[in-house]
Design a protein around this motif. Structure first.
Motif, PDB file in Angstrom:
ATOM      1  N   ASP A 187       0.814  -1.212   0.000  1.00 20.44           N
ATOM      2  CA  ASP A 187       0.000   0.000   0.000  1.00 20.44           C
ATOM      3  C   ASP A 187       0.845   1.259   0.000  1.00 20.44           C
ATOM      4  OD1 ASP A 187      -2.451  -1.369   0.054  1.00 20.44           O
ATOM      5  OD2 ASP A 187      -2.274  -1.666   2.213  1.00 20.44           O
ATOM      6  N   ALA A 188       2.152   1.109   0.162  1.00 22.19           N
ATOM      7  CA  ALA A 188       3.047   2.260   0.182  1.00 22.19           C
ATOM      8  C   ALA A 188       4.471   1.768  -0.018  1.00 22.19           C
ATOM      9  CB  ALA A 188       2.945   3.000   1.516  1.00 22.19           C
ATOM     10  N   PHE A 189       5.326   2.676  -0.430  1.00 21.99           N
ATOM     11  CA  PHE A 189       6.751   2.401  -0.504  1.00 21.99           C
ATOM     12  C   PHE A 189       7.422   3.285   0.534  1.00 21.99           C
ATOM     13  CE2 PHE A 189      11.080   3.095  -1.833  1.00 21.99           C
ATOM     14  CZ  PHE A 189      11.487   1.822  -2.206  1.00 21.99           C
ATOM     15  N   SER A 216      21.163   1.677   1.702  1.00 24.27           N
ATOM     16  CA  SER A 216      22.262   1.880   0.765  1.00 24.27           C
ATOM     17  C   SER A 216      21.780   1.925  -0.683  1.00 24.27           C
ATOM     18  CB  SER A 216      23.292   0.767   0.959  1.00 24.27           C
ATOM     19  OG  SER A 216      22.675  -0.485   0.698  1.00 24.27           O
ATOM     20  N   TYR A 217      22.665   1.609  -1.599  1.00 28.86           N
ATOM     21  CA  TYR A 217      22.388   1.724  -3.033  1.00 28.86           C
ATOM     22  C   TYR A 217      21.135   0.979  -3.478  1.00 28.86           C
ATOM     23  CZ  TYR A 217      27.027   3.734  -3.911  1.00 28.86           C
ATOM     24  OH  TYR A 217      28.134   4.523  -3.936  1.00 28.86           O
ATOM     25  N   GLY A 218      20.925  -0.225  -2.979  1.00 28.83           N
ATOM     26  CA  GLY A 218      19.754  -0.995  -3.389  1.00 28.83           C
ATOM     27  C   GLY A 218      18.458  -0.276  -3.071  1.00 28.83           C
ATOM     28  N   THR A 219      18.388   0.318  -1.887  1.00 27.30           N
ATOM     29  CA  THR A 219      17.199   1.074  -1.497  1.00 27.30           C
ATOM     30  C   THR A 219      17.025   2.299  -2.391  1.00 27.30           C
ATOM     31  OG1 THR A 219      17.363   0.320   0.781  1.00 27.30           O
ATOM     32  CG2 THR A 219      16.085   2.323   0.402  1.00 27.30           C
ATOM     33  N   LEU A 220      18.119   3.002  -2.674  1.00 28.31           N
ATOM     34  CA  LEU A 220      18.033   4.178  -3.538  1.00 28.31           C
ATOM     35  C   LEU A 220      17.586   3.790  -4.946  1.00 28.31           C
ATOM     36  CD1 LEU A 220      21.229   6.128  -2.425  1.00 28.31           C
ATOM     37  CD2 LEU A 220      18.840   6.689  -1.911  1.00 28.31           C
ATOM     38  N   GLU A 221      18.089   2.682  -5.453  1.00 31.24           N
ATOM     39  CA  GLU A 221      17.690   2.230  -6.792  1.00 31.24           C
ATOM     40  C   GLU A 221      16.202   1.931  -6.822  1.00 31.24           C
ATOM     41  OE1 GLU A 221      16.497  -0.603  -9.727  1.00 31.24           O
ATOM     42  OE2 GLU A 221      16.947  -1.283  -7.694  1.00 31.24           O
ATOM     43  N   GLU A 222      15.708   1.208  -5.822  1.00 32.70           N
ATOM     44  CA  GLU A 222      14.288   0.890  -5.767  1.00 32.70           C
ATOM     45  C   GLU A 222      13.453   2.148  -5.553  1.00 32.70           C
ATOM     46  OE1 GLU A 222      14.184  -2.134  -2.732  1.00 32.70           O
ATOM     47  OE2 GLU A 222      14.513  -3.720  -4.204  1.00 32.70           O
ATOM     48  N   TYR A 253      18.783  11.736   7.738  1.00 30.12           N
ATOM     49  CA  TYR A 253      19.560  10.904   6.812  1.00 30.12           C
ATOM     50  C   TYR A 253      19.363  11.312   5.350  1.00 30.12           C
ATOM     51  CZ  TYR A 253      21.367   6.633   4.633  1.00 30.12           C
ATOM     52  OH  TYR A 253      22.068   5.732   3.869  1.00 30.12           O
ATOM     53  N   TYR A 254      18.137  11.623   4.967  1.00 34.60           N
ATOM     54  CA  TYR A 254      17.823  11.924   3.564  1.00 34.60           C
ATOM     55  C   TYR A 254      17.809  13.422   3.249  1.00 34.60           C
ATOM     56  CZ  TYR A 254      16.604   7.071   2.534  1.00 34.60           C
ATOM     57  OH  TYR A 254      16.647   5.714   2.314  1.00 34.60           O
ATOM     58  N   ASN A 255      18.239  14.286   4.161  1.00 36.61           N
ATOM     59  CA  ASN A 255      18.198  15.723   3.898  1.00 36.61           C
ATOM     60  C   ASN A 255      18.978  16.114   2.647  1.00 36.61           C
ATOM     61  OD1 ASN A 255      16.507  16.173   6.024  1.00 36.61           O
ATOM     62  ND2 ASN A 255      17.869  17.598   7.082  1.00 36.61           N
ATOM     63  N   SER A 256      20.150  15.552   2.442  1.00 38.03           N
ATOM     64  CA  SER A 256      20.949  15.886   1.251  1.00 38.03           C
ATOM     65  C   SER A 256      20.218  15.468  -0.026  1.00 38.03           C
ATOM     66  CB  SER A 256      22.315  15.201   1.303  1.00 38.03           C
ATOM     67  OG  SER A 256      23.063  15.692   2.376  1.00 38.03           O
ATOM     68  N   LEU A 257      19.583  14.310  -0.001  1.00 40.35           N
ATOM     69  CA  LEU A 257      18.823  13.851  -1.164  1.00 40.35           C
ATOM     70  C   LEU A 257      17.636  14.777  -1.428  1.00 40.35           C
ATOM     71  CD1 LEU A 257      18.224  11.770  -3.381  1.00 40.35           C
ATOM     72  CD2 LEU A 257      16.962  10.453  -1.659  1.00 40.35           C
TER      73      LEU A 257
END
Length: 161
Positions: free
Chosen positions: A53-55, A61-67, A92-96
């Motif tokens: 129902d959500a992602f 790491s990289y695998g999570t970013l790719e998905e 953690y994701y502020n830069s992204l």
């Protein structure tokens, strides 16, 4: 936080191992898609997105970013219209998120497509975001019929001869 099941990549160590065990111990359903063969990766992702129902992307790491970016792309195309949430623990994701703001500012991503991603700094906030979620992808892409037969046919037609 009652009645929340878990569909995830299937790892049983680290943070995801702890979360999956906690959900299971709490009496909820846990569905892990762990298929180590590279050739089955696309099928695994498609199946996970159909059963969820959500992602939610947690610090990983990289695998999570790719998905994450694959799901965002599918949402931008109008194929996936479920919440895409970054669990931004300890910023953690502020830069992204700043990078995405910059890309929007420079015109590479439309302003309304920026709202595909929702950020939450705590699990409680994440749950509230799930409750209040409403897809707002108007003008991002036309709703097309994305059945697998049409996709296979279009891919075959695009192969240069």
């Amino acid at each position: 936080m009652k009645n929340i099941d878990l569909v995830y990549g299937g790892g049983n160590i680290g943070l995801m191992g702890l979360i999956s065990q906690t959900v299971f111990d709490g009496g909820r359903h846990v569905l892990g898609y762990f298929i180590p063969k590279v050739l089955m990766a696309k099928e695994r992702k498609a199946d996970m997105s159909l059963h969820s129902d959500a992602f939610i992307a947690m610090p990983r790491s990289y695998g999570t970013l790719e998905e994450l970016f694959e799901i965002i792309t599918l949402a931008q195309l109008g194929i996936y219209n479920k919440p895409v949430i970054l669990l931004n623990i300890n910023v953690y994701y502020n830069s992204l998120l700043s990078f995405i703001d910059q890309v929007v500012e420079e015109g590479f991503i439309k302003q309304n497509a920026q709202h595909i991603i929702v950020s939450a700094s705590k699990a409680k906030e994440l749950i509230e975001n799930l409750k209040d979620y409403y897809p707002c992808y108007e003008e991002i892409a036309l709703k097309l019929n994305w059945n697998s037969e049409q996709l296979r046919h279009s891919q075959i037609n695009e192969i240069p001869t």
